[in-house]
Every structure is written in C-alpha cells, then in structure tokens.
Design an enzyme around this catalytic site. Structure first.
Site, short mmCIF file in Angstrom:
data_model
loop_
_atom_site.label_atom_id
_atom_site.label_comp_id
_atom_site.label_asym_id
_atom_site.label_seq_id
_atom_site.Cartn_x
_atom_site.Cartn_y
_atom_site.Cartn_z
N HIS A 165 -52.31 0.17 26.03
CA HIS A 165 -52.14 0.25 27.48
C HIS A 165 -52.87 1.48 28.02
CE1 HIS A 165 -49.21 3.40 26.80
NE2 HIS A 165 -48.38 2.59 26.17
N HIS A 204 -52.58 4.85 26.08
CA HIS A 204 -53.39 4.88 24.86
C HIS A 204 -54.87 5.08 25.22
CE1 HIS A 204 -50.04 2.02 23.49
NE2 HIS A 204 -49.83 3.14 22.84
N CYS A 211 -30.80 7.22 17.19
CA CYS A 211 -31.41 6.31 18.15
C CYS A 211 -32.47 5.48 17.42
CB CYS A 211 -32.04 7.08 19.31
SG CYS A 211 -32.97 6.03 20.45
N CYS A 235 -36.01 5.76 19.04
CA CYS A 235 -36.77 6.99 18.71
C CYS A 235 -36.92 7.16 17.21
CB CYS A 235 -36.06 8.22 19.27
SG CYS A 235 -35.94 8.26 21.07
N CYS A 279 -29.24 8.77 24.63
CA CYS A 279 -30.59 9.22 24.23
C CYS A 279 -31.36 9.56 25.50
CB CYS A 279 -31.30 8.11 23.47
SG CYS A 279 -33.09 8.34 23.35
N HIS A 314 -34.34 6.75 25.97
CA HIS A 314 -34.00 5.34 26.11
C HIS A 314 -32.73 5.09 26.93
CE1 HIS A 314 -36.67 5.37 22.57
NE2 HIS A 314 -37.07 4.21 23.03
N LYS A 368 -42.80 6.17 35.81
CA LYS A 368 -43.42 6.10 34.49
C LYS A 368 -43.65 4.64 34.11
CE LYS A 368 -42.83 7.63 29.71
NZ LYS A 368 -41.91 8.25 28.73
N LYS A 400 -42.67 -1.39 30.14
CA LYS A 400 -42.74 -2.86 29.99
C LYS A 400 -41.63 -3.54 30.78
CE LYS A 400 -42.76 -2.78 25.48
NZ LYS A 400 -42.70 -3.27 24.08
#
Length: 637
Positions: free
Chosen positions: A18, A21, A126, A129, A143, A146, A295, A298
């Site tokens: 994405h 990256h 988690c 993670c 977490c 998440h 941010k 998905k």
C-alpha cells in the site's frame, strides 16, 4: 569513497503493498540513487518478513498453507517495485535458507555469550502485535495499536538479557547525535531507555506456534518474529565473512516508519552488541500518511494502492508528490487533489512548460542545435551561480533525508529559469538580430535544464532520462557525477541536436469522483464554520518570522517561550504549546508565520505577544512557513 547501505524494513506479508510501503521504498530508492550519482558504492536492501502468528492466521483465512500464502504475498511485493522504478540490489525473504542459518548462528553466538536464559513469564499478549505488553504500556487495559484486550499468557520461554546493554546503548546515542534522526525520535528513544525496560522474550513454544525458525539450542521453541526479522540486515550481506558485509555494513542506514521505532532503536542495537557486530550508522524515521487526517486502515476502506495512483496520474508525478509533500519525520496527508495540484503547478506549469519553451525556441532560432555560449554577462553569471548554489543545497538536503526542502530549493532555480526566459526575451533578441546574446541565453537555459534533469534522476528516473534524451544527451550513470556539476556550466556540446518539443507532464483535471469528494468536503466545512469578511481578514497582521531562541516555560511541560524576529527592533516574546512536537534545537533558526496583532496575554505568568501558526498532522504538528528566501517581517496576504 565511503560506502552507502540503505535498507527498508522487511514488510510483513499479512497484506498487499500500500501507500506506506511504497513511500518508504521510494525514499530508499531515491537516496540510493543520489549516492549512485556521486559514484559512491551503494547497496539497497528490501524484502519480506514471513514468520509469526499473523501469517498462520492470514494463511488459514485464505485456505492456504503458510508456505503457499507467503510465496504469493511476497511475490506481490517483489513484482510491485519495478513498476514504481524501484531498483533494490537485494530482495530478501525470512524464509530464505541462508537467512534461517544466519539467525540460528547469531542466536547461538548470543546464547554462548551467556545473554540468553530460560525463564517463566506471564504477560498480556497481543496477537496483532505478536508481543507481550506490561500493565503500564496498555491504554485502559487495551493494546495501544489495535485497541483490543490482549490475552494473558503464562508460559516458559527464552529471554535475551537486553537490560545488560541498555546503558551502553544510551551512551552511544548521546555520543552520536546522528544515530537516530530526526531528533524528536532520538529524544523518544532516550525517554524509553529512562524507563524500566525488561529483558526481551525471544521465543515461542511449538505447542503454540510452529511457523518460525527453530532455536538452535532447543528445538521445542521457535524464534520471536522480531529477533528473526531484524537479522535480515546482516544476513542479506552474508554476515560474517561475505564481501558485501565487509564492504557495506560500515555505511548502514536503516529507514523505518515511526511505529517500529522501538524494535529498531532498542532491540536491534542491543542484539548487535551482544553478537559483537558493529552498530549501524543511522536510523532514519518517518511519519504516517493519513487520509483526511485519519490513519490508513483496511477496516476504514481508505488504503491507497500505489499502482492505481501510478496508472491514474503517472509514475513521475506520484514519486515527486510523495517526496515533495511529506516533511520527513512528520505525518502528511494524502489526497488526489493535492497530488493533482503538485502535478499541475510544479511539473506541468513550472518544469514542463519551461522545457517545452526552451526546446521550441532552440528549433526556431538555431535549427534545433545547441548554440555556443559566447559572452556570458553578469545576468547570465547570476543565473549560473544561483543554479550551482541550489544544486549544492539540493544534494546536501537530500542526503540528509530532507526531501521536501531539497525539492523546494531545486524549484527555486526552476522558477528562476522561467523568469530568466521572460527577462532575457529570446524572441526580442532574435528579432533584433542580437545573435551573440541570443546564443548565450539559449545555452544557459539548455544547460540549466540538463542539470535540473540530472539532479531529478533520484526522484523520477524515467522523466529525468527522457528530458536528458530530449536535450540530446542520453543518461549514462557511468559518466554522471554530481560533484563535477558544481564546478562548470559546460555539459552540453554546442551543435548537439535537441528534440522539437516536450510533453512529459500534461495537465490533469480531477476526475468527477475526486471533484465530488472535494466539493462535498468544502460544503461540509462551510456548513460548520462561520464565514468572515475580507475586511475581517485584513485586520489580521500575519507576518513571517524566525525563531531566535526557544526555552521551556517554568512549570509547564508543554509550553515554550519563544523569541521571534519579525522584522522589529527586538524579537517578540511568544508562548507556544510546541514542547510535545519540537525540541528547542529543532525550533531555533526555524522560519515561522506569526499572528502579530493578537492581544497580549499572560500565560503561566509569562507575557505572550502573538501566536505562531501551525497545522496538525494527525498526532504531529507542522509549523507554517513561507518561501526559504522570505525575510522576517513580510506580511502574509
């Protein structure tokens, strides 16, 4: 010459490539290219991280074995990069047999040093993670990444004596200011080291996870994914005896996003210390790309696919936008309207129009052949001197990962050449038959374009090479030398035939969907915000300034007392809530925009006379500023 080694993180294969990256990898590719242009030996590494709980979970969801799944997703990454003009020297996979052996060799070495022990640990794990969290690290029991409640796991595992190396690491960071950059992240890591960090759990029992690299000293356990993944930076160079390791490791720079700062700035250097491997040269940390201040996620459906942007707006515009828009280290907002704005203003209007005009005039006045610069006068020398200055600044800033500033400095010269065309008026010189003067002006323009194209090769290689070909000088990395470019203005041979025209950067209109999104956004803002008149705006005294000094306000953790030069007899005293975002050293000598006629106010007992303007980027802050050449005290209108 000093070698240069640049690495991206190896990307976890639980999702396809994405925007995040693409940005990291394009940055690495561009920095690698600027060193190549200086004839330095370089090595550029990227790849994929393929072990751990999340891979097993993702494979199961896709009805595949872990091997089948990682082969498929890793191939997506490998196949994406050439389409974005990204040219790594090595693409590594953590499932490579040579990498597995290297991980086990280093584990054995650390174990033999007495830095790995067996113990029992209970903690909040988690699975997203793939790590344990302490009570202190959790936010309201969740977490922090998440926002899910971790599972409490009590089990026996192997631990790395990380605490043993924390004080030597702190000393190294303090003695080497460039080890972690930008400075905000260096300070963040020093803050981490000031906390009570525990030893690092580096194994997972096979009763819970089998998809990993076995510990060489206990086959009932596999290696923790981070201990495995980080070692790729030396396994790719064939540590310990490979020529690549011997040649390049001394010049190693790691490039990461801020969410993986701790593993790279704490876990990795302490692992290297234990294994007796010299530390890397620097860690360069960038922020996030957000979509309308949110941010990418998905679940929110706002993930930007790089190949779609390339197909829609062209690769050169996409690469240029990413490097020009984000101030390295801060978050930046991605939108198609912003990309189109950069494309049309910087590339189509400024550079594209300049290239097309100069080529067309060369054909009109000199039958398409590069003329000779016969008698440069003070105006020409001023242009050439500015070019040499801008090119030198561009290379220096680019090497320091200040890409937006570097491109801004290069565009100072692009803008100047456009003005030089208008002021020199080649059409008038041709009409008046001032042939000698016309030759000189056209040579200065053509050579200036050649130099601009050459310096843009790291940012947009394809477009750079096309401009060079249009100027009758195909790009050749073997003869390119940015160092030599600052000492002459004679790269084009008179008589060289140039192209008739250039249309590399055609203007683009936003598609109807993007226009609708923009219109809806604007209408929504208008519905929420009260309107002001132009007269209201005129009453605001907005001026440019420069921070002379920055100190903490006593008793206030978030406030700085700034002394700001705004062109008055003495600097203004302004209190600003910037301590969470900048160090005093970050602020001093920085250009700012100031609301100068704000009513004075006492804040924590300190009189403040004005306001420094800034923009929020997610959880980050960016100061407003004008063109680099703007002096303090100029009014914003």
């Amino acid at each position: 010459m000093n070698p240069f080694f640049i690495s991206t993180p190896i990307y976890y294969v639980n999702a396809k490539p994405h925007l995040g990256h693409a940005y990291t990898t394009i940055v690495a590719d561009s920095v690698n290219r600027i060193h190549k242009l200086q004839n330095k030996p370089t090595f550029f590494l990227t790849g994929t991280d393929e072990h751990g709980d999340k891979i097993v979970e993702a494979a199961a969801k896709n009805n595949q074995t872990p091997e089948e799944y990682v082969d498929r997703i890793s191939a997506l990454f490998r196949e994406t990069w050439p389409g974005l003009e990204i040219q790594p020297d090595r693409f590594i996979r953590t499932t490579d047999p040579k990498h597995k052996k290297c991980v086990q060799d280093i584990l054995q070495k650390v174990y033999d040093n007495g830095d790995i022990y067996f113990g029992e640990y209970g903690g909040h794990y988690c699975f997203g993670c793939e790590r344990f969290y302490t009570d202190k690290e959790l936010k309201d029991g969740l977490c922090p990444d998440h926002l899910e409640k971790p599972k409490f796991i009590q089990e026996k595992n192997y631990f790395f004596r990380m605490k043993k190396y924390l004080e030597p690491l702190r000393e190294h960071i303090q003695n080497n200011p460039d080890f972690i950059r930008p400075e905000r992240y260096r300070n963040e890591v020093l803050g981490m080291l000031g906390e009570e960090l525990s030893d690092l759990c580096i194994s997972r029992p096979k009763t819970r996870l089998t998809w990993g690299i076995e510990l060489p000293f206990d086959q009932d356990y596999v290696t923790y994914v981070w201990f495995d993944a980080l070692i790729n930076y030396v396994s790719a160079l064939d540590w310990p005896d490979g020529d690549d390791f011997k040649n390049y490791w001394s010049g190693a720079h790691h490039l990461v996003a801020k969410d993986i700062l701790k593993p790279h700035a704490v876990f990795w250097p302490t692992m290297l210390m234990s294994a007796g491997i010299p530390l890397y040269k620097s860690l360069r940390v960038h922020g996030y790309w957000t979509i309308r201040e949110t941010k990418m996620s998905k679940s929110l459906g706002n993930v930007v696919e790089p190949m779609a942007m390339k197909e829609k707006y062209g690769l050169s515009a996409f690469r240029y936008f990413l490097l020009r828009e984000m101030q390295f280290g801060l978050d930046a907002s991605f939108s198609e309207e912003a990309l189109v704005g950069r494309l049309n203003a910087d590339l189509a209007n400024d550079l594209g129009n300049l290239t097309n005009r100069v080529l067309a005039m060369t054909h009109k006045y000199f039958k398409g052949q590069v003329p000779e610069a016969v008698e440069p006068d003070s105006r020409d020398r001023e242009t050439m001197d500015l070019g040499v200055e801008c090119f030198g600044d561009y290379v220096r800033l680019f090497e320091n990962f200040e890409f937006a500033k570097a491109l801004s400095r290069l565009w100072v010269f692009v803008s100047h050449l456009n003005k030089y065309v208008d002021q020199s008026a080649p059409w008038a010189l041709f009409k008046e038959k001032e042939t000698v003067r016309l030759q000189t002006v056209m040579y200065v323009l053509l050579e200036g374009l050649r130099k601009i194209a050459l310096h843009l090769w790291p940012v947009m290689p394809g477009a750079s090479e096309q401009i060079m070909e249009q100027l009758g000088q195909p790009f050749d990395l073997q003869v390119a030398d940015l160092g030599a470019e600052t000492s002459h203005w004679q790269g084009l041979v008179p008589g060289t035939l140039v192209a008739r025209k250039s249309n590399l950067f055609p203007r683009v209109d936003l598609d109807q969907g993007a226009e609708k999104d923009l219109k809806d956004s604007q209408q929504g803002e208008q519905a929420r915000e009260p309107e002001v008149s132009f007269e209201d705006f005129q009453r605001l005294k907005l001026v440019t300034g420069r921070v002379v000094k920055a100190d903490k306000v006593k008793g206030a953790d978030k406030l700085y007392l700034l002394l700001v030069d705004i062109g008055e007899d003495r600097p203004r005293q302004i209190v600003a809530g910037l301590a969470d975002f900048y160090s005093p050293q970050d602020l001093e000598n920085r250009q700012v925009v100031v609301l100068a006629n704000l009513a004075p106010k006492k804040i924590r007992g300190v009189k403040s006379r004005g306001m420094v303007l800034a923009v929020r980027h997610g959880r980050e802050m960016a100061l407003l500023k004008a063109d680099p050449e703007t002096l303090p005290g100029n009014k914003v209108s």
